[in-house]
Scaffold this active site. Structure first.
Site, PDB file in Angstrom:
ATOM      1  N   HIS A 297     -24.879   0.826 -26.553  1.00 42.20           N
ATOM      2  CA  HIS A 297     -25.480   2.315 -26.943  1.00 42.20           C
ATOM      3  C   HIS A 297     -24.634   3.237 -27.162  1.00 42.20           C
ATOM      4  CE1 HIS A 297     -28.941   0.375 -24.807  1.00 42.20           C
ATOM      5  NE2 HIS A 297     -29.511   1.134 -25.705  1.00 42.20           N
ATOM      6  N   SER A 299     -22.038   5.075 -30.849  1.00 37.39           N
ATOM      7  CA  SER A 299     -22.205   5.420 -32.348  1.00 37.39           C
ATOM      8  C   SER A 299     -22.290   4.389 -33.175  1.00 37.39           C
ATOM      9  CB  SER A 299     -21.153   6.436 -32.736  1.00 37.39           C
ATOM     10  OG  SER A 299     -19.703   5.614 -32.755  1.00 37.39           O
ATOM     11  N   THR A 300     -22.043   3.057 -32.891  1.00 39.84           N
ATOM     12  CA  THR A 300     -21.984   2.013 -33.835  1.00 39.84           C
ATOM     13  C   THR A 300     -23.467   1.670 -33.933  1.00 39.84           C
ATOM     14  OG1 THR A 300     -19.842   1.195 -33.471  1.00 39.84           O
ATOM     15  CG2 THR A 300     -21.405  -0.282 -34.517  1.00 39.84           C
ATOM     16  N   HIS A 301     -24.097   1.709 -32.828  1.00 36.34           N
ATOM     17  CA  HIS A 301     -25.507   1.316 -32.734  1.00 36.34           C
ATOM     18  C   HIS A 301     -26.515   2.380 -33.351  1.00 36.34           C
ATOM     19  CE1 HIS A 301     -29.436   0.318 -31.397  1.00 36.34           C
ATOM     20  NE2 HIS A 301     -29.594   1.746 -30.612  1.00 36.34           N
ATOM     21  N   HIS A 337     -31.047   9.319 -32.054  1.00 33.42           N
ATOM     22  CA  HIS A 337     -32.015   8.818 -31.039  1.00 33.42           C
ATOM     23  C   HIS A 337     -31.610   8.021 -29.589  1.00 33.42           C
ATOM     24  CE1 HIS A 337     -30.335   4.714 -32.139  1.00 33.42           C
ATOM     25  NE2 HIS A 337     -31.158   4.081 -31.251  1.00 33.42           N
ATOM     26  N   ASP A 338     -30.201   7.997 -29.753  1.00 31.44           N
ATOM     27  CA  ASP A 338     -29.462   7.593 -28.212  1.00 31.44           C
ATOM     28  C   ASP A 338     -28.348   8.461 -28.044  1.00 31.44           C
ATOM     29  OD1 ASP A 338     -31.160   5.571 -27.232  1.00 31.44           O
ATOM     30  OD2 ASP A 338     -30.073   3.854 -28.329  1.00 31.44           O
ATOM     31  N   GLN A 524     -32.271 -14.014 -25.394  1.00 28.59           N
ATOM     32  CA  GLN A 524     -32.637 -13.611 -26.674  1.00 28.59           C
ATOM     33  C   GLN A 524     -34.138 -14.290 -27.060  1.00 28.59           C
ATOM     34  OE1 GLN A 524     -30.878 -11.970 -29.249  1.00 28.59           O
ATOM     35  NE2 GLN A 524     -30.146 -11.036 -27.424  1.00 28.59           N
TER      36      GLN A 524
END
Length: 579
Positions: A297, A299-301, A337-338, A524
């Site tokens: 979580h 900034s790449t996400h 959003h995060d 997964q």
């Protein structure tokens, strides 16, 4: 004919609760066994007299409970004629303390529940919630229905009266196949209120030690972006866009660069009536408030979710139903959003009595925080306030849309959002598109109808919620290399949470993310089976993402093969280091 001597054929659950008997104990026995009391002497004569005339009777009678005591109930007995005109059964509808109880004697029909209105209720303003209207319609439909249908409708009423209408796990095991891995995953992602274990000490976790404003690095315009970075950004219209490479080239600052590129493509500065420098300042500030130490979580996400959102907005159907205000709100919601995510789940924050959990009353703790942070940070300084030139009405509309979408990312509400989208959008589209008999003649008319229906405010709201939800968890549909990278990152972040829960004596929210027993392929597969497949099947009906679904199948097959071939536990940190 003695009504109370007739054999019981059916009772509803409310009568079971009142009497203390189960339906198995009641059905097949004489009604008189449960009404033996001198208090019913007058009622028996009156009831029998009315029923002999083929009329219904209404008044007070007494029911004997399993405990032996008797309770007065308001009762209405109705004779129900059969096909030949003679009485086939008698239905007794009783009410006590505002609840209705149904029994059927000598027949197979159930009456609708009836409440005795008070004088206040009878003369009050008629205001009904939609769910109340639905229940009343079902109640009315029960009248004259065969026993099997009446019983099914009774079950429907029970379900409608629960608090978790949209959770598929409210009335069944989690999950149906009793897979412990899937059960833990669902419980961990969807739980909010986990009972707190005793802890010998308390450590106050702060999500951020003060919020950063504008970084010291100089602002950058689109024309000043270095060529190697621009070469990657020029592929941003492809679903195979390599966000991890952009992360590497930008020294973990992909959000500012990708945000500048995508916002330019959608004309965001023009709509907001702001300069490019204001947008750059805002993007830098938001990115600085994502915690770079987070494995997942970060900034790449956020940049990845922004890319997916832009991709979905470019789909033909989205271009037809969304105006520029919708597009701008969607892109901003994706970026924020995060923001300020602490790399811990809602359940963790609630269990440790974190200040954010206290502030937001344990409800969508992180999602509320992200939405609030967006506007608190933005309005701190005019140099970063991207909303400063919007009209009051436009600002309110954009703000409402952003908050609504960010709150929709709360996994606790996943099945509610999916159910509403499927019912209102996907199934409706399938019906409209399936009604075409002469495709060439009906195509234009049907397409116009579809666009009109989808463009309503209510439907656009549902679509925007589903859009950001799909973008938020789209990792399993990315190319395999990216899918694996994101899987390792989320596993490491969840394992760190489990480590802290164990060290502090907190409840372990997701036991499957224990370093000693971790099985990433199985995690997964469980996530894909429970959450991803059904959601993207519905999303595919809306905007045709069949190309993405091919990736999903490839990735699923890969994880399945890994699980079958190795069956070994995999340490997420090692997987990241080796990638």
């Amino acid at each position: 004919m003695d009504f109370f001597a007739l054999m019981l054929k059916f009772v509803n659950h409310a009568y079971e609760r009142l009497s203390g008997y189960s339906s198995e104990e009641l059905v097949g026995r004489d009604a008189s066994e449960f009404h033996k009391t001198d208090r019913n002497r007058e009622a028996v004569e009156s009831i029998n007299g009315q029923l002999k005339k083929g009329k219904h009777w209404e008044g007070t009678c007494y029911t004997r409970r399993k405990t032996g005591d008797t309770v007065p109930v308001h009762c209405k007995v109705i004779p129900v004629p059969g096909r030949n005109g003679s009485v086939a059964q008698y239905v007794s509808v009783r009410s006590h303390s505002g609840e209705s109880y149904n029994t059927v004697a000598n027949g197979s029909m159930m009456a609708f529940p009836r409440r005795r209105e008070s004088i206040v209720t009878a003369h009050s303003m008629s205001i009904e919630a939609p769910i109340t209207k639905v229940i009343n319609i079902i109640n009315a439909a029960q009248e004259g229905s065969p026993l099997n249908i009446a019983q099914d409708l009774d079950k429907v009423l029970e379900i409608l009266q629960t608090s978790e209408l949209y959770s598929p796990f409210q009335h069944q095991a989690i999950p149906p196949n009793d897979d412990p891995m899937a059960s833990d995953l669902v419980g961990g992602l969807m739980s909010q209120n986990v009972k707190r274990k005793f802890s010998a000490h308390e450590i106050q976790r702060s999500s951020h030690h003060g919020h950063q404003h504008i970084p010291s690095s100089p602002a950058c315009s689109l024309s000043q972006i270095p060529e190697p970075i621009m070469n990657v950004l020029n592929l941003d219209d492809s679903w195979s866009f390599d966000i991890i490479e952009l992360e590497r080239l930008t020294n973990k600052r992909p959000l500012m660069y990708l945000g500048l590129k995508i916002f330019s493509r959608f004309g965001v500065c023009e709509y907001l009536n702001i300069s490019e420098s204001c947008l750059v300042n805002w993007l830098q500030m938001i990115e600085a408030n994502y915690q770079s130490r987070n494995h997942y979580h970060n900034s790449t996400h956020a940049a990845d979710v922004l890319h997916a959102t832009a991709y979905f907005l470019e789909r033909e159907r989205s271009r037809e139903i969304f105006d520029q205000q919708d597009q701008v709100a969607c892109l901003i919601a994706a970026v924020v959003h995060d923001v300020d995510h602490p790399a811990r789940t809602n359940a963790f924050l609630i269990n440790e009595k974190h200040q954010l959990a206290i502030l937001y009353n344990d409800q969508a703790v992180l999602e509320n925080h992200h939405a609030s942070m967006c506007f608190r940070l933005t309005h701190k300084d005019p140099s970063v306030d991207i909303f400063k030139n919007l009209s009051s009405d436009d600002y309110k509309a954009v703000r409402h849309s952003i908050i609504d979408m960010v709150l929709a990312t709360d996994m606790k509400q996943h099945f509610e959002h999916l159910s509403k989208f499927t019912t209102s959008i996907s199934k409706h589209l399938q019906k409209l598109e399936g009604d075409n008999t002469d495709v060439e003649i009906a195509h234009e008319i049907d397409m116009a109808t579809i666009i009109t229906d989808l463009s309503s405010y209510e439907n656009r709201t549902l679509i925007k919620r589903m859009m950001i939800k799909c973008a938020d968890v789209s990792n399993p549909l990315r190319p395999l290399t990216l899918c694996k990278e994101w899987a390792m990152r989320i596993a490491e972040e969840y394992c760190e949470q489990t480590d802290e829960e164990k060290s502090r004596g907190l409840p372990v929210v997701m036991a499957q993310f224990d370093r000693k027993t971790l099985n990433i392929p199985k995690c997964q597969l469980a996530f894909i089976n429970i959450f991803i497949t059904s959601m993207f099947d519905a999303w595919d009906v809306y905007c045709d993402v069949s190309d993405l679904m091919k990736n999903l199948q490839i990735n699923f097959d890969y994880w399945k093969a890994q699980e079958e071939l190795t069956g070994k536990e995999q340490h997420p940190s090692q997987a990241i280091d080796n990638s």
